[in-house]
Design a protein around this motif. Structure first.
Motif, short mmCIF file in Angstrom:
data_model
loop_
_atom_site.label_atom_id
_atom_site.label_comp_id
_atom_site.label_asym_id
_atom_site.label_seq_id
_atom_site.Cartn_x
_atom_site.Cartn_y
_atom_site.Cartn_z
N ARG A 154 -0.35 -6.18 6.49
CA ARG A 154 0.13 -7.52 6.79
C ARG A 154 1.56 -7.56 7.32
O ARG A 154 1.92 -8.49 8.07
CB ARG A 154 0.00 -8.41 5.55
CG ARG A 154 0.93 -8.02 4.40
CD ARG A 154 0.45 -8.56 3.07
NE ARG A 154 1.43 -8.37 1.99
CZ ARG A 154 1.67 -7.21 1.38
NH1 ARG A 154 1.02 -6.13 1.75
NH2 ARG A 154 2.58 -7.14 0.42
N PHE A 155 2.40 -6.62 6.90
CA PHE A 155 3.79 -6.60 7.37
C PHE A 155 4.04 -5.56 8.46
O PHE A 155 5.14 -5.45 8.96
CB PHE A 155 4.74 -6.34 6.20
CG PHE A 155 4.79 -7.45 5.20
CD1 PHE A 155 4.99 -8.76 5.60
CD2 PHE A 155 4.64 -7.19 3.85
CE1 PHE A 155 5.03 -9.80 4.68
CE2 PHE A 155 4.69 -8.23 2.91
CZ PHE A 155 4.88 -9.53 3.33
N LEU A 188 3.03 -16.43 8.60
CA LEU A 188 3.00 -15.24 7.73
C LEU A 188 3.23 -15.62 6.28
O LEU A 188 2.57 -15.10 5.37
CB LEU A 188 4.04 -14.22 8.20
CG LEU A 188 4.09 -12.90 7.41
CD1 LEU A 188 2.76 -12.17 7.47
CD2 LEU A 188 5.22 -12.02 7.93
N ASP A 189 4.16 -16.54 6.03
CA ASP A 189 4.42 -17.02 4.67
C ASP A 189 3.14 -17.58 4.05
O ASP A 189 2.79 -17.26 2.90
CB ASP A 189 5.52 -18.08 4.71
CG ASP A 189 5.72 -18.77 3.37
OD1 ASP A 189 5.68 -18.10 2.33
OD2 ASP A 189 5.93 -20.01 3.38
N VAL A 192 0.42 -14.68 3.44
CA VAL A 192 0.73 -13.83 2.28
C VAL A 192 0.36 -14.53 0.99
O VAL A 192 -0.23 -13.94 0.08
CB VAL A 192 2.22 -13.43 2.29
CG1 VAL A 192 2.61 -12.76 0.98
CG2 VAL A 192 2.52 -12.49 3.46
N THR A 229 10.88 -13.05 8.53
CA THR A 229 9.89 -12.01 8.28
C THR A 229 10.45 -10.93 7.37
O THR A 229 9.78 -10.46 6.43
CB THR A 229 9.40 -11.39 9.60
OG1 THR A 229 8.83 -12.42 10.43
CG2 THR A 229 8.34 -10.33 9.35
N GLN A 233 9.10 -9.72 3.78
CA GLN A 233 8.79 -8.32 3.51
C GLN A 233 9.48 -7.82 2.24
O GLN A 233 8.88 -7.11 1.44
CB GLN A 233 9.20 -7.45 4.70
CG GLN A 233 8.31 -7.62 5.92
CD GLN A 233 8.81 -6.79 7.09
OE1 GLN A 233 9.99 -6.83 7.43
NE2 GLN A 233 7.92 -6.07 7.72
N PHE A 237 7.52 -6.73 -1.10
CA PHE A 237 7.51 -5.30 -0.78
C PHE A 237 6.80 -4.48 -1.86
O PHE A 237 7.05 -4.64 -3.06
CB PHE A 237 8.95 -4.79 -0.63
CG PHE A 237 9.05 -3.38 -0.12
CD1 PHE A 237 8.82 -3.10 1.20
CD2 PHE A 237 9.36 -2.34 -0.99
CE1 PHE A 237 8.90 -1.80 1.68
CE2 PHE A 237 9.45 -1.04 -0.53
CZ PHE A 237 9.22 -0.77 0.82
N ASP A 244 4.08 -1.00 4.31
CA ASP A 244 5.23 -1.85 4.03
C ASP A 244 6.52 -1.19 4.51
O ASP A 244 7.41 -1.84 5.05
CB ASP A 244 5.31 -2.18 2.54
CG ASP A 244 4.37 -3.30 2.14
OD1 ASP A 244 3.45 -3.61 2.92
OD2 ASP A 244 4.55 -3.87 1.05
N GLY A 247 6.44 -1.36 8.32
CA GLY A 247 6.72 -2.72 8.78
C GLY A 247 8.19 -3.07 8.69
O GLY A 247 8.74 -3.73 9.57
N ASN A 251 10.48 -4.07 11.97
CA ASN A 251 11.23 -5.31 12.13
C ASN A 251 12.72 -5.08 12.32
O ASN A 251 13.38 -5.83 13.04
CB ASN A 251 10.97 -6.24 10.94
CG ASN A 251 9.91 -7.27 11.26
OD1 ASN A 251 10.09 -8.10 12.13
ND2 ASN A 251 8.80 -7.19 10.57
#
Length: 276
Positions: A154-155, A188-189, A192, A229, A233, A237, A244, A247, A251
């Motif tokens: 996802r991240f 994304l928030d 998750v 983001t 993360q 995490f 993770d 990701g 970023n």
């Protein structure tokens, strides 16, 4: 044909398309005209203080409502307002799309049929063809379909294309709806939080033509989006998940590279090759 598939072909009465819009009447018209379904399509446009106001075009097989906000407050509030409004109107599913994007025919029926058969799935995306403003194909987004793979990655990558999603409205409200805590990363928030209690999945077939717009949020509010983001993360995490770590590194790299450079890299990596 399964009963769920047959039902999906005859009714979409519990599904509404949710479109937040700020100006861009022509883009709204283009998106609405792309819907081709066997049943009547319900549309809710949340006009986020546009000047002049967004007007619902007269299109066959669409029932369109425009909910106008008094002033421009941002996509997070527009989406939150839209979800609450759809819940009040008795809809079960909200299908997301943004002004300027185009739906593939029968997208809504396919997604609804899947979600009827998979009650644990609170959010369902589809593969996405990214196109230029002129409609030229740039690259395809083909994320994993299975909930477990999406949860792990996802991240690391964009596993769920927000404008391709169909969402269970009750699940969205149960986890707190859209919110402005992570501005420009509100999707994304939400995903998750949904994946803490439910599953998210993808239908592994084309469902959306996504317009790469340099005036969109991903371009104009890029640093805010990356910052939000990164905060997500760090909050969620998992040091035992290698994705993770990847990701996080990805970023941080996004902070250093210009937006156009990243898009060129994506096009080279994801564009179809000759013979494929």
């Amino acid at each position: 044909m399964t009963n769920a598939s047959a039902t999906a072909q005859t009714t979409l009465d519990d599904v509404a398309v949710l479109i937040p819009a700020y100006n861009g009447q022509a883009d709204v018209n283009l998106t609405l005209a792309s819907f081709q379904e066997s049943a009547l399509v319900h549309i809710l446009i949340v006009d986020d203080g546009s000047t002049p106001p967004i007007v619902a075009p007269a299109l066959p097989n669409l029932k369109i409502e425009v909910l106008r906000l008094a002033q421009n407050s941002g996509i997070e509030r527009a989406l939150q307002t839209g979800i609450d409004a759809l819940a009040q109107r008795g809809f079960r599913y909200a299908a997301r799309i943004d002004a300027g994007d185009r739906a593939v025919p029968q997208r809504l029926a396919k997604q609804r049929a899947y979600m009827e058969l998979h009650p644990r799935v609170a959010g369902l995306g589809m593969w996405t063809q990214v196109v230029s403003r002129a409609g030229e194909p740039l690259f395809m987004l083909t994320p994993p379909a299975e909930p477990q793979a999406i949860r792990r990655q996802r991240f690391f990558r964009s596993c769920l294309a927000h404008p391709s999603m169909m969402l269970r409205i009750d699940a969205v409200r149960t986890v707190g709806n859209y919110r402005a805590a992570y501005r420009s990363a509100e999707d994304l928030d939400l995903f998750v939080r949904l994946m803490e209690r439910y599953d998210c999945a993808n239908l592994p077939e084309l469902g959306l033509y996504y317009e790469l717009n340099e005036g969109g949020i991903s371009a104009t509010k890029r640093r805010r989006q990356i910052g939000s983001t990164l905060r997500l993360q760090l909050r969620y995490f998992n040091p035992l998940n290698p994705y993770d770590w990847l990701g996080l590194a990805k970023n941080l790299l996004h902070l250093l590279l210009p937006y156009r450079t990243l898009q060129r890299v994506k096009q080279k990596l994801l564009a179809p090759r000759a013979g494929h």
